[in-house]
Enzyme design. Structure first.
Site, PDB file in Angstrom:
ATOM      1  N   GLY A  54      35.809  79.686 -23.892  1.00 21.39           N
ATOM      2  CA  GLY A  54      35.551  78.910 -25.099  1.00 21.39           C
ATOM      3  C   GLY A  54      34.319  79.414 -25.812  1.00 21.39           C
ATOM      4  N   CYS A  81      35.440  82.720 -17.729  1.00 18.93           N
ATOM      5  CA  CYS A  81      34.367  82.836 -18.724  1.00 18.93           C
ATOM      6  C   CYS A  81      33.630  81.492 -18.877  1.00 18.93           C
ATOM      7  CB  CYS A  81      34.920  83.353 -20.045  1.00 18.93           C
ATOM      8  SG  CYS A  81      33.637  84.014 -21.147  1.00 18.93           S
ATOM      9  N   TYR A  82      33.826  80.773 -19.987  1.00 17.84           N
ATOM     10  CA  TYR A  82      33.202  79.459 -20.125  1.00 17.84           C
ATOM     11  C   TYR A  82      33.576  78.578 -18.946  1.00 17.84           C
ATOM     12  CZ  TYR A  82      31.949  74.894 -22.107  1.00 17.84           C
ATOM     13  OH  TYR A  82      31.404  73.643 -22.306  1.00 17.84           O
ATOM     14  N   HIS A 169      37.706  88.306 -18.637  1.00 15.90           N
ATOM     15  CA  HIS A 169      39.008  87.760 -19.031  1.00 15.90           C
ATOM     16  C   HIS A 169      40.135  88.555 -18.365  1.00 15.90           C
ATOM     17  CE1 HIS A 169      37.774  84.861 -22.163  1.00 15.90           C
ATOM     18  NE2 HIS A 169      36.746  85.670 -22.316  1.00 15.90           N
ATOM     19  N   GLU A 171      43.230  87.924 -18.444  1.00 11.69           N
ATOM     20  CA  GLU A 171      44.484  87.789 -19.182  1.00 11.69           C
ATOM     21  C   GLU A 171      44.698  88.891 -20.211  1.00 11.69           C
ATOM     22  OE1 GLU A 171      41.466  85.083 -21.328  1.00 11.69           O
ATOM     23  OE2 GLU A 171      41.898  85.792 -19.306  1.00 11.69           O
ATOM     24  N   ASP A 227      64.190  81.530 -33.768  1.00  5.16           N
ATOM     25  CA  ASP A 227      64.023  80.162 -33.293  1.00  5.16           C
ATOM     26  C   ASP A 227      65.199  79.273 -33.677  1.00  5.16           C
ATOM     27  OD1 ASP A 227      61.606  81.265 -32.609  1.00  5.16           O
ATOM     28  OD2 ASP A 227      60.532  80.369 -34.292  1.00  5.16           O
ATOM     29  N   LYS A 365      57.491  82.466 -27.934  1.00  2.00           N
ATOM     30  CA  LYS A 365      58.483  83.249 -28.652  1.00  2.00           C
ATOM     31  C   LYS A 365      59.279  84.162 -27.718  1.00  2.00           C
ATOM     32  CE  LYS A 365      58.941  83.983 -32.731  1.00  2.00           C
ATOM     33  NZ  LYS A 365      59.845  83.435 -33.759  1.00  2.00           N
TER      34      LYS A 365
END
Length: 509
Positions: A54, A81-82, A169, A171, A227, A365
């Site tokens: 964050g 992280c945060y 991070h 990710e 979608d 998605k």
């Protein structure tokens, strides 16, 4: 119930990416605002908690409120992280303010006994990761130990059992073995089996839809995009011909789009509304992009409403809402500035007194695409690149006319044809043409021309929130330019857009 990893969002730009990494392991996860209160009784399906990064500082007055009872849950915990700084700050460690931010690539080295999430890391090697922080952990909490360092910075910590903090991070792709870290936490530490698959989703949703809809009729606004097409196919499987698809031909579609929808959905209860003249009449003389969008939205609502009222016993409206749309509505970051309005049918339920059906609201998605493949939609439909709701109106700058739209349609078809022929269609988020009301002098066949300019735009993105321009090969750009200038009357100059988002937007209007 699916086994669930809960992600508490502290406002990181990467929170959705954490969720996508977990979902890639076929494990269901939910993102919730960090301000949520910890429940008194936790569901049996929860198997772990991740605290995201964050922009705030745990030492600052703007630190978001946090219910520390989340840390008392008997569940594996990962702070990123945060999230790591919050663990240290809350559990008795110490966090210091950095004199400068550590942003970008860094190398970490493991300490002794770093814990099971580092099982794939060589103990005596440096490992590339991505940092993005100002504050840092000065002292780990009692009972915890340092698991890795980046220079003198604490890069990871653990309680030695089921709780971990990562200053970097995992990710993002720049953290080379980040996926391994997340997999070890989700599968080995949390014990998640991986029961979140497209096939199971379809089976479960079919049952839910039948229970929700009963014997009523459903109206589905079919745009031809991924979608709405997946929603239509899912409803078709669940309730058969009681789903009524309405496709509005607004005259702003790409070349061949109307025909392809009619062909692929010919076995559905499909109504194609020919309303091109109605839209173009309303847009006549309008060049302001925001007015274009609002006019298109208003006319669409009226046309759609008129057709939907012809369907007896219609009690539901189906929409292709995806999980990022749901997350944005509960963001901890507050409302963002309106860059441009978006065209959708969000205003219809209240006016038409229809209840919403949103079967994809749990999906990203890429997961929606997987469901589309499972349901047997064509590869062209499933892998269709995103296309704006207002269609070519926001790619045909200035006044709209049938002639200018037809010119843009032909140029756009060439861009898409050449990108597909180069084998790049699936690796590019969007590739398209834009027509500018800018004329320049040219020479064609020894004659002077004074015609408009075509812009070629190609970007890569994961969710459309940010985007980078694509470095298309020069020979591909050359073929696109040559074909447009030679085959499309009205264009004598082609340029390539090398702007990223931000500061630009993906669309020109």
């Amino acid at each position: 119930m699916h086994q669930t990893i809960l992600i508490l969002d502290f406002g990181s730009q990467y929170t959705q990416l954490i969720a996508r990494r977990v979902r890639e392991l076929e494990v269901y996860c939910e993102i919730r605002p960090c301000t949520d209160r910890c429940p008194e009784v936790i569901p049996d399906s929860w198997v772990g908690v991740i605290l995201s990064g964050g922009p705030a500082s745990v030492l600052g007055a703007d630190a978001p409120p946090f219910d520390s009872r989340w840390l008392d849950l008997p569940l594996p915990l990962l702070g990123v992280c945060y999230g790591m700084q919050l663990l240290a700050h809350t559990l008795g460690g110490a966090v210091g303010r950095g004199t400068s931010r550590e942003y970008g690539p860094a190398e970490i080295r493991l300490e002794s006994a770093p814990g099971p999430i580092f099982a794939d890391f060589a103990a005596d090697s440096a490992h590339s990761v991505w940092m993005s922080h100002g504050d840092h952990v000065d002292r780990v909490p009692p009972g915890w130990r340092v698991a890795a360092r980046s220079g003198e910075v604490v890069a990871a910590m653990t309680d030695g059992q089921t709780r971990f903090g990562l200053q970097f991070h995992p990710e993002v792709v720049h953290s080379v073995q980040g996926k391994d870290l997340i997999r070890r936490f989700v599968k080995d530490v949390c014990g998640a089996r991986g029961d979140w698959t497209a096939g199971r989703f379809v089976d479960e949703q079919v049952g839910r839809l039948r229970a929700q809809i009963g014997d009523a009729q459903v109206v589905c606004g079919l745009s031809g995009g991924v979608d709405s097409s997946v929603v239509a196919a899912l409803l078709r499987k669940a309730i058969g011909d009681r789903v009524h698809c309405i496709f509005v031909d607004n005259g702003l579609c790409r070349q061949g789009e109307v025909e392809s929808v009619e062909k692929e959905f010919s076995d559905y209860s499909l109504t194609v509304v020919r309303a091109a003249d109605r839209f173009l009449d309303a847009l006549n003389g309008v060049s302001d992009p925001e007015r274009k969008r609002k006019i298109i939205g208003e006319v669409f609502v009226r046309v759609f409403e008129e057709e939907a009222r012809k369907i007896p016993n219609a009690r539901f409206l189906a929409q292709g809402t995806l999980y990022p749309d749901v997350i944005e509505s509960v963001s901890v970051r507050g409302p963002s500035a309106t860059i441009k309005s978006h065209h959708n049918v969000g205003g219809l339920p209240e006016r038409m007194e229809l209840s919403l059906v949103e079967p994809l609201r749990e999906l990203f998605k890429d997961e929606a695409r997987a469901v589309g493949e499972t349901l047997g939609l064509s590869p062209q439909r499933v892998w269709r690149q995103p296309f704006p709701g207002p269609g070519l109106a926001v790619r045909c700058l200035g006044d709209l006319s049938k002639t200018r739209l037809d010119t843009l349609r032909k140029a756009d078809a060439i861009v898409r044809d050449e990108v597909a022929a180069a084998g790049l269609e699936r690796s590019i988020w969007q590739a398209f043409a834009v027509l500018l009301p800018v004329r320049s002098v040219g020479v064609m066949g020894d004659e002077r021309t004074y015609e408009e300019t075509c812009v070629v735009r190609a970007v890569n993105s994961t969710d459309g929130m940010t985007a980078d321009w694509v470095h298309l090969p020069y020979d591909l750009l050359g073929r696109i330019s040559s074909r447009i200038i030679n085959e499309v009357r009205g264009i004598n100059r082609v340029v390539y857009d090398i702007s990223s988002k931000p500061p630009a937007t993906i669309e020109w209007e």
